[in-house]
Scaffold this active site. Structure first.
Site, PDB file in Angstrom:
ATOM      1  N   ASP B 140      -5.332  -3.004  -6.594  1.00 13.38           N
ATOM      2  CA  ASP B 140      -4.845  -3.438  -5.281  1.00 13.38           C
ATOM      3  C   ASP B 140      -4.397  -2.209  -4.498  1.00 13.38           C
ATOM      4  O   ASP B 140      -3.295  -1.703  -4.693  1.00 13.38           O
ATOM      5  CB  ASP B 140      -3.670  -4.413  -5.435  1.00 13.38           C
ATOM      6  CG  ASP B 140      -4.106  -5.767  -6.008  1.00 13.38           C
ATOM      7  OD1 ASP B 140      -5.142  -5.809  -6.730  1.00 13.38           O
ATOM      8  OD2 ASP B 140      -3.407  -6.768  -5.766  1.00 13.38           O
ATOM      9  N   LYS B 203      -6.656  -8.445   1.164  1.00  9.15           N
ATOM     10  CA  LYS B 203      -5.333  -8.956   0.813  1.00  9.15           C
ATOM     11  C   LYS B 203      -4.375  -8.680   1.951  1.00  9.15           C
ATOM     12  O   LYS B 203      -4.426  -7.631   2.580  1.00  9.15           O
ATOM     13  CB  LYS B 203      -4.897  -8.259  -0.482  1.00  9.15           C
ATOM     14  CG  LYS B 203      -3.489  -8.552  -0.942  1.00  9.15           C
ATOM     15  CD  LYS B 203      -3.219  -7.895  -2.311  1.00  9.15           C
ATOM     16  CE  LYS B 203      -1.741  -7.958  -2.669  1.00  9.15           C
ATOM     17  NZ  LYS B 203      -1.452  -7.245  -3.944  1.00  9.15           N
ATOM     18  N   LYS B 239      -6.911 -12.695  -0.810  1.00 14.19           N
ATOM     19  CA  LYS B 239      -5.634 -12.796  -1.503  1.00 14.19           C
ATOM     20  C   LYS B 239      -4.476 -12.714  -0.519  1.00 14.19           C
ATOM     21  O   LYS B 239      -4.106 -11.630  -0.066  1.00 14.19           O
ATOM     22  CB  LYS B 239      -5.508 -11.679  -2.553  1.00 14.19           C
ATOM     23  CG  LYS B 239      -4.165 -11.712  -3.296  1.00 14.19           C
ATOM     24  CD  LYS B 239      -4.094 -10.667  -4.389  1.00 14.19           C
ATOM     25  CE  LYS B 239      -2.690 -10.606  -5.001  1.00 14.19           C
ATOM     26  NZ  LYS B 239      -2.569  -9.516  -5.994  1.00 14.19           N
TER      27      LYS B 239
END
Lengths: 489, 303, 293
Positions: B140, B203, B239
């Site tokens: 991430d 995300k 996400k």
């Protein structure tokens, strides 16, 4: 980057929404509804009643009185008496307080109204709950406050009520249209004889109950039910000073004809065939949503529906692909289900009209696209429908269908789309989607329509005037301008 | 050959009308999800969680307990899925990997000088390499919001490409920190940049800044994913992270996915929740549906 | 021998031109002693049709002009009328007015033009609103001209009546086709000459002479006419006009007004020939008052 051919989204998902029907346990409907005249529910002179049905189930909801000319006469006389003896003389502030009271009582019984509206008319509960009923209550609330402030609205005039207003409303927004008609009329000091549409009389009759409970003086509002003949009796009654009509252009023209040569004033909210225009620089996803909301809101039974879509040619494929995918996520079915997006067509007759136009469209050679949804067996239903590759001269482009049917045309230049958008006898509304401010102001100036929604569509508010150009009618409802049709200035 | 290179001008990415998105969200949020449909959604949401601990005070001991919870959400009630992944700092990857041995729960590691991302590219690359070498299944990363806001879109694009390169087989999630991007137009632009640069997931947030995963941001990103799929046929995951702590919010997110992207994305391969406290609320709702009575927090383990 | 006077040919006014009626028909206009004043064009349905084409053609340009510019042009009409005052007084006298009444009528006509000249860029400010809708939208309403207006001008008030009904119509950006007083048509033709020298684009005002009996039905039935204003009192004609108006939902106004009084000096007469247009646009809401998106 290699491009996969025709990527397709799949909306038929293993995760399904369970039915979420709104409860009808608390709904009390009488078997039989009488006419609301002079503050009382009275039987019709001829003793005739007709059935009002739920268009989603075809079940009879109640029997409703059919008013004939003598009933109309009784109602008009009650309205006249109330006008001369009570309402005209009442201090405006007191008048306003009655209207406020009605607004509050609608709010208190909002859910009940929403459920009945949905049962009687077939519209999704999401809409009757979130749009029709709150807007109706707000409309009363807004106009209540005008009652004692009229002299500020019209400088250098001495605004006076007109007298008895005969009001005839359609079946697409039964309670909301009643509010649009009654609230400004009362605020301006008029009394009212209102006739709801024969397929959707129940919420107006429930409103009559509220009006009775509110203590509004007898005869100030009379609500009588019936079909075209009852409406004609109101229009032709010599004791009526003003006719306010919302409905089809064809019937509007008949009414204008009928009152010619009399002193009756008229306001007309008639049909439409609105252009909804998407430019290449639009916020595309919001535009797609606006198009969906523009044509499928209330099954397309909306006079200001964005029924003619114009897409700038260089983005047409993309927009059409998005529209087709969006169609798949629209839920059609039980109007009482909180998840339903598109409910039942209001009546068998209207369904026949829509189907007639769909046939015409196919025969005209337009490419038809419909949602793959299943339709319930009982009731009146129509799949959300797109017609692609239509021409300006197609009948489905020129005539009002009043159903969930969208025609799609492309355009190349701004001149072209302005010309085509205005090239219609109607002029009620229009939509414009672009991120460029100067283009919006150009369009809103050039489009001959009473309401222009820029980067939005089908928005309504009590403070916002609504009404048409050309064959879409005259007079405004909503806002300060909505007072004028009910006043002598 | 039907092969061609599409040059993307990110300054011309589609605009977004905030009010329109809010209306869309309000409409999606009005979906009423009840009974079996709700239970299905609750379990699906559990299975999509990236159970997260990203604190300066994280220790092996704390992490091991969290990993146990990831695999054993509420053993009193059989048949529950596990979460999708555990999300940690790079230094914790090894511990997590060992603790989760034998499960199919992934280990995700934040990297690139998370959360601010204020470090030179070499440091970010090393940070990522370290996580990957320690066994991270997913990375991430955060984008350089300063460069983005300066209009230096190529810098952001190149940075994502560089990190993607060192990820190897690890899937790359690109965090925008939408709370720092100010407008939905910027969210949309960041989405396009990340997807064209090779992100496997996009995300919303680090969870360190508020607002984080607001529904409007999520809808805009889902719509960007849809456009990317239309244009390329390539799926990208989504996400939302930060701020989703209730079952209701989670289900609303799933409704957004279902009605924007459809069936293919309704799996933890393509949709995740970055959350630390969501799991327990989902569990409470599942137990409420199972038992018919409202639950207390005392009956669900807090880690 | 005294010089022979040149008599004026009274023609109609269409699209900035002074043609004779295409029908070739006329009616003789005589003074109270029975002396022929003029052979006046008896306009036909086709003259009306041509005039509507001219008015429609002029509508975009006229309504699109800056309001301030329209104001100046109306003022210019007043200037031109003032400069030809003597001619109009003479014509009114020929048509039966006393010298005093004629002068008064011309003066009032000039002043009325000035009055409405002043409204051109002001009535929009009166009747426009910004509407505080409950949702996050900017919403405003503005008046816009209805379009092409057919006017059957007052019969008795030959000049003042004509001016009083035309001025609010064009100050609001409409274009019009006007039927002049049948019994007193002279100064309406002369007024056309005033218009023609006043920077009013051809087609904005078109003036026909003839009879309401023949033309009212065509005035009210034409599908490209957006509104009709009728200033006489024939009940049958009123009914016919109102019936015909239904064909295209024409706005129909029946005026019974005292054209000599201040009653006809108000912006509500402009508003009669306006449509209210409402525009909506979303208002983005990012910032301190509401920090989330």
């Amino acid at each position: 980057m290699t491009k996969k051919e025709n990527p397709k989204l799949q909306f038929n998902t293993s995760w399904e929404y369970a039915p979420a029907p709104e409860s009808t346990d608390h709904i009390r409907l009488k078997e039989k509804y009488d006419l609301f005249i002079d503050g009382k529910f009275v039987k019709p002179a001829k003793g005739k009643y007709f059935a009002t049905i739920n268009p989603a189930t075809e079940q009879v909801l109640a029997m409703v009185a059919e008013a004939d000319t003598s009933d109309v006469d009784k109602a008009v006389k009650a309205a006249r008496k109330a006008y001369e003896n009570v309402w005209k003389k009442m201090p405006p502030r007191e008048r306003g307080k009655y209207i406020y009271r009605i607004a509050r009582m609608i709010q208190e019984r909002a859910r009940e109204f929403a459920v009945i509206e949905t049962m009687d008319g077939g519209k999704p509960i999401r809409e009757s709950r979130d749009v029709d009923v709150p807007l109706a209550a707000n409309h009363f609330f807004y106009y209540a406050g005008w009652a004692d402030k009229l002299e500020y609205a019209f400088p250098n005039r001495n605004p006076q009520p007109i007298g008895v207003a005969g009001q005839i409303i359609p079946w697409n927004f039964p309670l909301l249209m009643a509010a649009w008609k009654i609230a400004p009329a009362l605020a301006a000091g008029n009394t009212v004889v209102l006739k709801p549409a024969e397929t959707t009389p129940l919420t107006a009759l429930k409103l009559a109950e509220i009006i009775q409970e509110s203590g509004l003086p007898d005869g100030v509002v009379n609500i009588i039910t019936g079909a075209g003949a009852t409406g004609a009796a109101i229009v032709n009654h010599p004791g009526v000073d003003k006719i306010a009509f919302t409905g089809s252009t064809a019937v509007g023209k008949i009414i204008i004809n009928a009152v010619a040569g009399t002193n009756k004033k008229t306001t007309m909210e008639l049909g439409g065939k609105a252009a909804n225009i998407i430019f290449e620089d639009a916020p595309i996803d919001q535009a797609v949503e606006g198009v969906i909301n523009g044509i499928f809101f209330n099954q397309g039974h909306v006079c200001c529906a964005g029924s003619r879509l114009f897409i700038q040619e260089n983005i047409a494929d993309k927009v059409i692909q998005k529209l087709k995918d969006r169609l798949e996520t629209l839920i059609i079915g039980d109007p009482l289900d909180k998840n339903t997006d598109i409910g039942a067509i209001n009546s068998k007759e209207q369904l026949a009209t829509i189907n007639k136009y769909i046939k015409i469209g196919i025969n005209e050679g337009a490419e038809i696209y419909q949602s793959s949804c299943n339709l319930p067996k009982k009731g009146f239903w129509c799949k959300p429908t797109l017609f692609i590759n239509v021409a300006q001269s197609s009948r489905i482009v020129q005539e009002e269908i009043f159903g969930p049917v969208l025609t799609i045309q492309t355009f190349r230049t701004i001149e072209e789309v302005i010309e085509k958008a205005n090239n219609i006898p109607y002029g009620l509304s229009a939509g414009v989607w672009t991120d460029k401010g100067s283009k919006i102001f150009n369009l809103t100036t050039k489009l001959r329509a009473g309401v222009v929604w820029a980067n939005t569509y089908n928005k309504f508010d009590p403070v916002s005037p609504f009404g048409g150009y050309k064959e879409s009618g005259y007079g405004r409802e909503g806002g300060i301008h909505g007072l004028m049709p009910y006043l002598n200035l | 050959m039907n092969k061609y290179i599409e040059l993307i001008d990110f300054s011309k990415t589609p605009t977004v009308d905030q009010v329109g998105v809010e209306e869309r969200v309000a409409r999606l949020n009005s979906r009423s999800i009840k009974k079996e449909s709700k239970v299905y959604a609750l379990k699906m949401a559990l299975n999509m969680i990236d159970l997260t601990t990203l604190e300066g005070k994280d220790t092996e001991g704390k992490l091991k307990q969290l990993c146990y919870k990831a695999a054993h959400l509420h053993d009193a009630y059989p048949g529950l899925p596990s979460v999708a992944a555990v999300c940690v700092y790079p230094t914790m990857v090894k511990t997590a990997k060992e603790a989760l041995k034998g499960t199919n729960i992934k280990v995700a590691s934040v990297s690139t000088a998370f959360p601010a991302g204020q470090a030179p590219r070499e440091v970010k690359i090393l940070d990522t390499k370290y996580a990957v070498e320690n066994g991270a299944d997913e990375i991430d990363m955060v984008i350089s919001r300063g460069e983005f806001l300066k209009g230096n879109y190529n810098f952001v694009f190149d940075e994502i490409c560089a990190i993607k390169e060192v990820c190897g087989n690890a899937r790359l999630k690109v965090i925008f920190e939408t709370g720092e991007l100010s407008t939905l137009d910027n969210v949309r632009r960041a989405s396009d940049i990340a997807m064209y640069a090779g992100a496997d997931f996009i995300k919303t947030s680090t969870g360190k800044i508020s607002p984080a995963a607001t529904p409007t941001v999520t809808v805009v990103m889902l719509e960007a994913i849809r456009d990317f799929y239309y244009a390329t046929g390539k799926m990208v995951g989504m996400k939302p992270a930060g701020g989703i702590s209730t079952a209701k919010a989670a289900i609303q997110n799933l409704v957004m996915v279902r009605e924007t992207l459809g069936e293919a994305w309704l799996t933890n391969e393509w949709f995740r929740f970055g959350a630390s406290s969501l799991a327990n609320d989902l569990l409470m709702q599942i137990m409420k549906e199972a038992t018919g009575v409202y639950q207390s927090k005392d009956y669900f383990s807090i880690d | 021998m005294s010089r022979l006077e040149i008599l004026k040919t009274y023609k109609i006014y269409i699209g900035g031109q002074f043609p004779r009626t295409e029908s070739g028909r006329y009616y003789p206009l005589k003074d109270k002693n029975g002396k022929l004043l003029a052979n006046v064009c008896l306009s036909s349905r086709k003259d009306f049709r041509n005039a509507v084409v001219a008015a429609r053609g002029a509508f975009g340009g006229w309504s699109g002009r800056a309001a301030f510019n329209r104001s100046q042009i109306l003022y210019r009409i007043a200037e031109m009328l003032e400069s030809r005052k003597a001619q109009f007084i003479a014509e009114l006298q020929q048509q039966g007015s006393t010298a005093k009444a004629a002068e008064e009528e011309v003066n009032q006509s000039i002043d009325r033009l000035v009055y409405y000249a002043g409204w051109c860029d002001k009535y929009i400010q009166l009747y426009s609103t910004v509407n505080p809708v409950a949702s996050s939208h900017f919403n405003f309403s503005v008046p816009e001209p209805t379009g092409v207006v057919a006017i059957i001008a007052p019969e008795d008030s030959a000049l003042l009546g004509l001016v009083s009904v035309v001025a609010p119509c064009i100050s609001g950006g409409n274009t019009c086709v006007v039927l002049a007083s049948e019994s007193k048509p002279l100064c309406s033709v002369s007024f056309a000459e005033v218009l023609n020298s006043s920077d009013v684009t051809g087609g904005v005002v078109n003036i026909l002479t003839g009879t309401s009996k023949e033309l009212h039905s065509h005035f009210s039935s034409h599908m490209d006419v957006n509104a009709i204003v009728y200033c006489r009192d024939n009940k049958d004609e009123i009914k016919k006009i109102q019936q015909n108006a239904s064909l295209n939902v024409k706005r129909a106004f029946i005026y019974h007004k005292n054209w000599n009084s201040a009653e006809v000096e108000n912006p509500y007469m402009i508003l009669d020939l306006q449509e209210i247009k409402t525009t909506w646009h979303p208002i983005e809401n990012i910032g301190a008052a509401k920090s989330s998106y």
